[in-house]
Every structure is written in structure tokens, then in C-alpha cells.
Design an enzyme around this catalytic site. Structure first.
Site, PDB file in Angstrom:
ATOM      1  N   THR A 138       0.827  -1.197   0.000  1.00  0.00           N
ATOM      2  CA  THR A 138       0.000   0.000   0.000  1.00  0.00           C
ATOM      3  C   THR A 138       0.868   1.257   0.000  1.00  0.00           C
ATOM      4  O   THR A 138       0.555   2.235  -0.686  1.00  0.00           O
ATOM      5  CB  THR A 138      -0.952  -0.002   1.215  1.00  0.00           C
ATOM      6  OG1 THR A 138      -1.751  -1.182   1.176  1.00  0.00           O
ATOM      7  CG2 THR A 138      -1.848   1.225   1.227  1.00  0.00           C
ATOM      8  N   HIS A 171      -7.302   0.062  -0.992  1.00  0.00           N
ATOM      9  CA  HIS A 171      -6.398  -0.947  -1.559  1.00  0.00           C
ATOM     10  C   HIS A 171      -7.114  -2.271  -1.332  1.00  0.00           C
ATOM     11  O   HIS A 171      -6.935  -2.928  -0.320  1.00  0.00           O
ATOM     12  CB  HIS A 171      -5.023  -0.917  -0.895  1.00  0.00           C
ATOM     13  CG  HIS A 171      -4.005  -1.705  -1.639  1.00  0.00           C
ATOM     14  ND1 HIS A 171      -2.685  -1.754  -1.252  1.00  0.00           N
ATOM     15  CD2 HIS A 171      -4.091  -2.468  -2.761  1.00  0.00           C
ATOM     16  CE1 HIS A 171      -2.004  -2.522  -2.095  1.00  0.00           C
ATOM     17  NE2 HIS A 171      -2.845  -2.978  -3.009  1.00  0.00           N
ATOM     18  N   GLU A 226       0.745   9.116  -6.452  1.00  0.00           N
ATOM     19  CA  GLU A 226       1.298  10.468  -6.425  1.00  0.00           C
ATOM     20  C   GLU A 226       2.148  10.738  -7.664  1.00  0.00           C
ATOM     21  O   GLU A 226       2.038  11.798  -8.293  1.00  0.00           O
ATOM     22  CB  GLU A 226       2.133  10.682  -5.161  1.00  0.00           C
ATOM     23  CG  GLU A 226       1.310  10.836  -3.914  1.00  0.00           C
ATOM     24  CD  GLU A 226       2.079  11.543  -2.830  1.00  0.00           C
ATOM     25  OE1 GLU A 226       2.104  12.799  -2.831  1.00  0.00           O
ATOM     26  OE2 GLU A 226       2.671  10.843  -1.990  1.00  0.00           O
TER      27      GLU A 226
END
Length: 138
Positions: free
Chosen positions: A43, A77, A51
Site C-alpha cells: 500500500t 487498496h 502520487e
């Protein structure tokens, strides 16, 4: 609303192949406790990948003295991705409020959706940002 040539509706996607350095046990080099975890896409690296995808989506629109910094992330996730599989991140700029940019995010591997949600970035002047950081250090 447009800011500096940036408009809502910008779409971008990129892919990455999961290798052992992107798995949960690899997070243990920075944070203990992850070494005995399953060898699947972490994760922590998923967030970094999201990002990075947003950074790349904005790159053509920023001046040489501008960057963006992440200010908010709200993504799931929901499925594990093993080593060797490709993950694709798709981002869409859905809102602009001043210098704040909000993205809708979808990530999938070769079999299924693994993540969805939102990410926000803020446009900064790089030199001014570094000045504030240096001031904070002193």
C-alpha cells in the site's frame, strides 16, 4: 475553472510492474514489522505510484519554478497484486480550487480493480517552499 493552463478533465495513466522491491516486506527497510508480510504490492508503494502518476499528469502544465506536493489521499487498496503483474494507475483532474488540484484515481492490475479514490495536490513555488522548510529547521 482553469489555472495556468490547467483545466479539469486532464486524464493520465501509467503502468508499473511489481517487483520484490515494491512489496510489503520491502517497507521494513524504513519501518520495522513488515518483514514477515506477504510479498504483494505494498500500500505504501501504491500511494507513491498514485502520487507519481499525478505528478506526471501535471508536468506539462507547470513552469520551471513550480512543483506540486501531495496534501490529501483517500484511496482503497482492495485487492492484492503479486510480483510480476503490471499495475496501471489512471488519474483524472476533477476539481481546481485556487492552487489545490483534486484527482479521481483508479488502479488495476491485470485481473481486477485494486484501488480507487481521490488524491489532492497543491501547486507550490519551489524556491519559496524550500525557504519555508529551511526556516522551520532553524
Amino acid at each position: 475553472m482553469a489555472i495556468k493552463g490547467i483545466e479539469t478533465g486532464i486524464h493520465f495513466q501509467q503502468s508499473i510492474t511489481v517487483n520484490p522491491s515494491l512489496t510489503v516486506p520491502s517497507v521494513s527497510s524504513a519501518f520495522s514489522g513488515f518483514e514477515n508480510m506477504p510479498e504483494v504490492f505494498a500500500t505504501a508503494f501504491l500511494v507513491g505510484f498514485v502520487e507519481w502518476t499525478c505528478i506526471e499528469a501535471l508536468r506539462p502544465y507547470l513552469t520551471s519554478d513550480e512543483r506540486t506536493v501531495g496534501t490529501y489521499i483517500d484511496i482503497s487498496h482492495c485487492a492484492a497484486t503479486p510480483v510480476g503483474m503490471v499495475v496501471i494507475a489512471e488519474v483524472e483532474l476533477i476539481e481546481i480550487i485556487g492552487r489545490k488540484l483534486r484527482f479521481k484515481v483508479l488502479c488495476r492490475d491485470e485481473k481486477e480493480l485494486i484501488s480507487e479514490g481521490f488524491h489532492e495536490r497543491f501547486i507550490i513555488n519551489y524556491e519559496k517552499f524550500l525557504e519555508r522548510v529551511k526556516k522551520k529547521q532553524s
